[in-house]
Design an enzyme around this catalytic site. Sequence first.
Site, mmCIF file in Angstrom:
data_model
loop_
_atom_site.group_PDB
_atom_site.id
_atom_site.type_symbol
_atom_site.label_atom_id
_atom_site.label_comp_id
_atom_site.label_asym_id
_atom_site.label_seq_id
_atom_site.Cartn_x
_atom_site.Cartn_y
_atom_site.Cartn_z
ATOM 1 N N ASP A 189 -14.080 -6.073 -4.906
ATOM 2 C CA ASP A 189 -14.208 -6.227 -3.456
ATOM 3 C C ASP A 189 -15.586 -6.813 -3.203
ATOM 4 O O ASP A 189 -16.600 -6.200 -3.543
ATOM 5 C CB ASP A 189 -14.089 -4.868 -2.751
ATOM 6 N N ASP B 246 0.853 -1.190 0.000
ATOM 7 C CA ASP B 246 0.000 0.000 0.000
ATOM 8 C C ASP B 246 0.883 1.232 0.000
ATOM 9 O O ASP B 246 1.822 1.345 0.789
ATOM 10 C CB ASP B 246 -0.900 0.016 1.242
#
Lengths: 201, 251
Positions: free
Chosen positions: B130, B11
């Site tokens: 997702d 990330d």
Amino acid sequence: MKVVLIKYNAGNVQSVLYALERLGVEAELTDEVEKIRAADRVIFPGQGEASSAMAYLKERKLDQVIREIKQPFLGVCLGLQLLCTHSEENDTDCLGIFPVKVKRFIPSAGGQEKVPHVGWNSLENLVKNPLLKDLPDSKFMYYVHSYYAELGEHTLATTTYIHDFTAMLHRDNYWAIQAHPEKSSNLGEKLLENFLALPST
Amino acid sequence: MLTKRIIPCLDIKDGRTVKGVNFVELRDAGDPVALAKLYSEQGADELVFLDITATVDKRKTLVDLVTQVAKEVRIPFTVGGGIGSIEDVYALLAAGADKISINSAAVARPELVDALAREFGSQCIVVAIDSRQMDGVDWVHTHGGRKATTLQTKAWAKELADRGAGEILLTSMDHDGTKAGFALELTAAISGGLPIPVIASGGAGSMLHFKEVFTSGKADAALAASIFHFKEIGIPELKSYLEKEGVVVRK
């Protein structure tokens, strides 16, 4: 040493330039015929579609240049496929350096295989050749492709996906690799290094 | 044989790695290039960089980072986070990214997937999904899993493949962060029914979980973040384990 990459309408050239840079070689991306003819090494990279790539090469007479070239020449990925006689991708006549055809992968009946063939797969049946000198033990290379070259007399190594196909080719001053050496860690780097170290012609 | 892929995910915020990294070998654990190189040397098969920078004006930082990674890392990598246009994708691929990943933008404008596949080729277009289960049904969510949509996960995955997506990055929001294992049933249902590769994400906590997702989960690749960042599992030992268990991996 002057190394050029043939500039045409195919992607992924930046990674090849960086890979050469890691080997201390500042390569030039060009479609100028004179520069290509004058180079010590010519690399024909590529990711893209066969018919539009061939049309682009013909339009700029680069097809002739590639056929006439005498110095060590390396086709990568689509570059390998365009050096064959014909590709099933939009029924395209290619450069004909290697007398083999390029076909689309067809998953076996009920098989789990997906197309494109994406990921790391191993080189097998390696033939003795200066390009394959002193390779590391790990023989995995990174592939991304939906079409493959058939096996032929100039096949230098094979890879198995659904069936065996040509992983590398060699004839006279022409070499070709289906996988992406610029993305294949130590093995890919060694192949590029070996290509640069080939005797000049 | 084609191997199953292990993919660490980094990330990125404002050009730096976030979400905790615990590597004594690294002088600067926040440097994404150093971490990427380390994972690459350890045998990671690919890398994913997920940009969680909120503001548009910081996008330039991401392009600079992609350039640095492309210069120094010798394995393929995907960049995702906030990508919404052909121009965004062009800039990242031109900087040296191998693939890009889109998520919310694909939900908002599905035709973007077709356009990107036409423009750049399916091989470099990853679409992230997702997914969260509600009353036994798997629904697509956006905005980090916070926002529900009216799309069902399996049908959406099929639509994405039809539109030209090259790979699906499937994250189970129910499993993400639990370390209790990947969503095996969902992953198998998606991967088994699609002609394109599926990267499973969310829930990795042990080496057994990776074996499960590659066998009963039918995943082509598995992605994880914290277990690698905190060195709970090392990539070399994971690969040795998988090989011993009969999963084909690159060594």
